[in-house]
Write an enzyme that holds these catalytic residues in place. Structure first.
Site, PDB file in Angstrom:
ATOM      1  N   ARG A   8      -7.926  -7.320   9.324  1.00  0.00           N
ATOM      2  CA  ARG A   8      -8.098  -8.219  10.469  1.00  0.00           C
ATOM      3  C   ARG A   8      -7.834  -7.544  11.816  1.00  0.00           C
ATOM      4  O   ARG A   8      -8.101  -8.093  12.865  1.00  0.00           O
ATOM      5  CB  ARG A   8      -7.182  -9.448  10.294  1.00  0.00           C
ATOM      6  CG  ARG A   8      -7.638 -10.376   9.187  1.00  0.00           C
ATOM      7  CD  ARG A   8      -6.535 -11.312   8.698  1.00  0.00           C
ATOM      8  NE  ARG A   8      -5.679 -10.674   7.696  1.00  0.00           N
ATOM      9  CZ  ARG A   8      -4.735 -11.315   6.993  1.00  0.00           C
ATOM     10  NH1 ARG A   8      -4.521 -12.611   7.206  1.00  0.00           N
ATOM     11  NH2 ARG A   8      -4.011 -10.683   6.097  1.00  0.00           N
ATOM     12  N   GLY A  72      -3.748  -6.293  -4.101  1.00  0.00           N
ATOM     13  CA  GLY A  72      -2.978  -7.483  -3.793  1.00  0.00           C
ATOM     14  C   GLY A  72      -1.476  -7.267  -3.877  1.00  0.00           C
ATOM     15  O   GLY A  72      -1.000  -6.268  -4.412  1.00  0.00           O
ATOM     16  N   GLU A 153      -1.961 -20.490  -1.066  1.00  0.00           N
ATOM     17  CA  GLU A 153      -2.467 -19.720   0.071  1.00  0.00           C
ATOM     18  C   GLU A 153      -3.358 -20.594   0.944  1.00  0.00           C
ATOM     19  O   GLU A 153      -3.996 -21.533   0.472  1.00  0.00           O
ATOM     20  CB  GLU A 153      -3.242 -18.496  -0.422  1.00  0.00           C
ATOM     21  CG  GLU A 153      -2.372 -17.432  -1.076  1.00  0.00           C
ATOM     22  CD  GLU A 153      -1.289 -16.907  -0.147  1.00  0.00           C
ATOM     23  OE1 GLU A 153      -1.620 -16.327   0.895  1.00  0.00           O
ATOM     24  OE2 GLU A 153      -0.093 -17.098  -0.453  1.00  0.00           O
ATOM     25  N   ASN A 226      -0.851  -9.800  11.386  1.00  0.00           N
ATOM     26  CA  ASN A 226      -2.162  -9.580  10.782  1.00  0.00           C
ATOM     27  C   ASN A 226      -3.245  -9.327  11.815  1.00  0.00           C
ATOM     28  O   ASN A 226      -4.274  -8.751  11.523  1.00  0.00           O
ATOM     29  CB  ASN A 226      -2.560 -10.787   9.932  1.00  0.00           C
ATOM     30  CG  ASN A 226      -1.570 -11.034   8.803  1.00  0.00           C
ATOM     31  OD1 ASN A 226      -1.197 -10.110   8.096  1.00  0.00           O
ATOM     32  ND2 ASN A 226      -1.134 -12.260   8.657  1.00  0.00           N
TER      33      ASN A 226
HETATM   34  C1  UD1 Z   1       1.183 -12.926   2.426  1.00  0.00           C
HETATM   35  C2  UD1 Z   1       1.440 -14.036   1.403  1.00  0.00           C
HETATM   36  C3  UD1 Z   1       1.521 -15.370   2.121  1.00  0.00           C
HETATM   37  C4  UD1 Z   1       2.605 -15.334   3.176  1.00  0.00           C
HETATM   38  C5  UD1 Z   1       2.380 -14.139   4.136  1.00  0.00           C
HETATM   39  C6  UD1 Z   1       3.579 -13.996   5.044  1.00  0.00           C
HETATM   40  C7  UD1 Z   1       0.280 -13.251  -0.615  1.00  0.00           C
HETATM   41  C8  UD1 Z   1      -0.878 -13.416  -1.510  1.00  0.00           C
HETATM   42  N1  UD1 Z   1       0.333 -14.049   0.444  1.00  0.00           N
HETATM   43  O1  UD1 Z   1      -0.081 -13.151   3.003  1.00  0.00           O
HETATM   44  O2  UD1 Z   1       1.812 -16.403   1.208  1.00  0.00           O
HETATM   45  O3  UD1 Z   1       2.616 -16.549   3.906  1.00  0.00           O
HETATM   46  O4  UD1 Z   1       2.243 -12.919   3.399  1.00  0.00           O
HETATM   47  O5  UD1 Z   1       3.350 -13.009   6.017  1.00  0.00           O
HETATM   48  O6  UD1 Z   1       1.128 -12.422  -0.879  1.00  0.00           O
HETATM   49  N2  UD1 Z   1       0.192  -5.174   0.653  1.00  0.00           N
HETATM   50  C9  UD1 Z   1       0.335  -4.126  -0.243  1.00  0.00           C
HETATM   51  N3  UD1 Z   1      -0.602  -3.969  -1.227  1.00  0.00           N
HETATM   52  C10 UD1 Z   1      -1.665  -4.806  -1.363  1.00  0.00           C
HETATM   53  C11 UD1 Z   1      -1.799  -5.877  -0.433  1.00  0.00           C
HETATM   54  C12 UD1 Z   1      -0.841  -6.036   0.540  1.00  0.00           C
HETATM   55  O7  UD1 Z   1       1.280  -3.351  -0.164  1.00  0.00           O
HETATM   56  O8  UD1 Z   1      -2.458  -4.598  -2.276  1.00  0.00           O
HETATM   57  C13 UD1 Z   1       1.205  -5.305   1.720  1.00  0.00           C
HETATM   58  C14 UD1 Z   1       0.583  -5.310   3.111  1.00  0.00           C
HETATM   59  O9  UD1 Z   1       0.530  -3.995   3.632  1.00  0.00           O
HETATM   60  C15 UD1 Z   1       1.556  -6.190   3.883  1.00  0.00           C
HETATM   61  C16 UD1 Z   1       2.123  -7.130   2.838  1.00  0.00           C
HETATM   62  O10 UD1 Z   1       1.835  -6.541   1.587  1.00  0.00           O
HETATM   63  O11 UD1 Z   1       2.584  -5.440   4.469  1.00  0.00           O
HETATM   64  C17 UD1 Z   1       1.522  -8.512   2.900  1.00  0.00           C
HETATM   65  O12 UD1 Z   1       0.118  -8.425   2.733  1.00  0.00           O
HETATM   66  P1  UD1 Z   1      -0.893  -9.242   3.649  1.00  0.00           P
HETATM   67  O13 UD1 Z   1      -2.277  -8.899   3.271  1.00  0.00           O
HETATM   68  O14 UD1 Z   1      -0.524  -9.113   5.064  1.00  0.00           O
HETATM   69  O15 UD1 Z   1      -0.586 -10.742   3.157  1.00  0.00           O
HETATM   70  P2  UD1 Z   1      -0.828 -12.073   3.956  1.00  0.00           P
HETATM   71  O16 UD1 Z   1      -2.259 -12.402   3.948  1.00  0.00           O
HETATM   72  O17 UD1 Z   1      -0.169 -12.007   5.266  1.00  0.00           O
HETATM   73 CA    CA Z   2       0.732 -10.407   6.541  1.00  0.00          CA
END
Ligand code: UD1
Ligand code: CA
Length: 461
Positions: A8, A72, A153, A226
């Protein structure tokens, strides 16, 4: 968790390396985590641009787990199995932090962990009530109970669920054994085709394991980053909080909204910071200083009672007590200004030592020079430090007087107490207490100008 790309943001840089408050988002999260557990117990999950992320925070001494394909947040924990569970005896509890939520405090992380332990829960999530919960996962509870049934979500939420203001912060505590007993059962049947860590809540709930949530008293602590707009909000919050911290420690800051002060900057009491000042990186400023408007100071150390006049640029430099810098001075890396010394307008310095009480007040370039105490550098003095291939050093001993508009062709040494006449080009060493003249002798042609004027008048007649 710091492996995500940050789609994003529309950026070629990984999300967690974007800066807020003057340092990478991830660096804030790690610094906070280190207040709770030692670095050797911290595992950073990296994936997108893994090497860049690793390099940026390696100095902290934390461990890294590679999530080569980012499938994820649930998948991020799957790949950490070996690091956290090992042969089953490594850790009982894991606290999961979102690498993109930099405002979290150590106190809140401790509360989350303590609540998890006290509740004997399998999964505890940190939640918050937000006025605008859009984009976050929502916490589904039965009635008003501590127990959580599921996290839904944004994309999967019903219109009714979207009205829930209690959001999942992305910070959790898990029982490690239970997590790894169940985590492989996550599926990717959702809007993003990813393994959601949030689905663990419903999974544990169905397995009759205890899932609870603890709410932060300050919802702003869990704000994520984000989008660039969210980052702007976090950056503004961090910087204003920094100003408040300094104000509380006795620093005066006029119009703090106009100042950019990085999180790690230190400033002593009774120092005054005028509007539109930037204090960056690891800058440390002493007490009783005045930093005037439009100065940009990076990674520099400034002693007590120093005046930095408007428009000064300083990088990787050192200024001792009582010195006066500016207006419009440019201190480049390696400048070391002694006690009570003056560096004035349009003076550029680089890799120099300027001794106690020495003055370079106007329009000079001083590079690769060692200048003693009580030296006077006249206006327009230039150290010619570069021969096109190599840099050479200029040494100016104590008590020297350099006349205006002199060029000192390095390598060269001006001995203690010597004088250099104005407009000299000095190519050879000057012994102590000598006078060096390096210029053509002035010649005067009496009446020349009058004759020239008269002949011009003749022509025009
Ligand atoms: C996530 C939560 C959501 C919560 C929000 C809070 C999930 C599915 N959703 O959404 O419920 O309200 O955080 O901020 O978890 N990351 C990895 N590996 C991956 C994907 C992500 O390490 O494969 C890390 C990202 O770098 C980030 C964190 O995990 O630091 C969260 O991921 P992000 O994609 O930002 O989740 P949100 O959509 O914000
Ligand atoms: Ca996030």
């Amino acid at each position: 968790m710091a492996a995500g790309k940050g789609t994003r943001l529309k950026s070629k840089h990984p999300k967690v390396l974007h800066e807020v408050g003057g340092k990478p988002i991830l660096a804030h999260v790690i610094a906070t985590a280190q207040k709770v557990v030692p670095a050797q117990d911290i595992f950073v999950i990296i994936g997108h641009e893994a090497e860049r992320v690793r390099e940026a925070v390696a100095g902290t001494g934390v461990n890294f787990v590679l999530q080569a394909a980012q499938r994820g947040t649930g998948h991020a924990l799957m790949v950490a199995r070996e690091a956290l569970l090992g042969n089953g005896t490594k850790y009982d509890q894991v606290i999961v932090l979102s690498g993109d939520a930099p405002l979290i405090t150590a106190e809140t992380i401790r509360k989350l962990s303590d609540f998890h332990t006290a509740q004997k829960a399998t999964m505890t999530l940190l939640s918050a009530d937000l006025d605008d919960p859009y984009g976050y996962g929502r916490v589904l509870r039965k009635g008003g109970r501590v127990e959580v049934q599921a996290i839904v979500e944004e994309k999967a939420a019903t219109p009714q669920q979207k009205k829930i203001r209690e959001i999942n912060s992305g910070f959790y505590a898990f029982d490690v054994a239970a997590l790894y007993e169940h985590v492989n059962r996550l599926s990717t049947e959702n809007a993003h085709g990813e393994y959601y860590l949030t689905d663990m809540a419903a999974m544990f709930h169905r397995a009759r394991k205890k899932v609870v949530a603890i709410k932060t008293s300050d919802g702003s602590e869990v704000l994520g980053s984000n989008t660039r707009t969210e980052m702007m909000v976090l950056d503004a919050r961090l910087r204003l909080a920094k100003c408040r911290e300094l104000l509380e420690n006795g620093v005066t800051i006029f119009y703090p909204h106009t100042c950019v002060i990085d999180s790690d900057v230190e400033v002593g009491a009774d120092t005054v910071i005028e509007p539109f000042v930037q204090l960056l990186g690891s800058t440390k400023i002493g007490a009783d200083c005045r930093i005037r408007s439009y100065s940009v100071i990076g990674n520099s150390v400034i002693g007590d009672r120093v005046t930095v006049k408007p428009g000064t640029i300083m990088e990787d430099s050192r200024v001792s007590a009582g010195a006066v810098i500016g207006p419009y001075s440019h201190l480049r890396p390696g400048s070391d200004v002694g006690e009570g010394a003056h560096v004035g307008n349009f003076v550029e310095t680089k890799k120099i030592k300027l001794g106690k009480g020495s003055k370079a007040n106007h329009l000079s370039y001083l590079g690769d020079a060692e200048i003693g105490e009580g030296v006077n550098i006249g206006a327009g003095t230039i150290t010619c430090n570069y021969d096109g291939v190599n840099k050479h050093k200029t040494v100016i001993e104590d008590g020297v007087f350099i006349g205006s508009d002199s060029t000192l062709v390095a390598p060269v040494r001006i001995g203690r107490g010597a004088y250099v006449a104005a407009a000299s080009c000095i190519t050879e060493d000057v012994p102590a207490d000598a006078l060096a003249l390096g210029r053509a002798r002035q010649s005067v042609k009496e009446g020349w100008a009058r004759v020239k004027r008269d002949t011009q008048k003749e022509k025009h007649r």
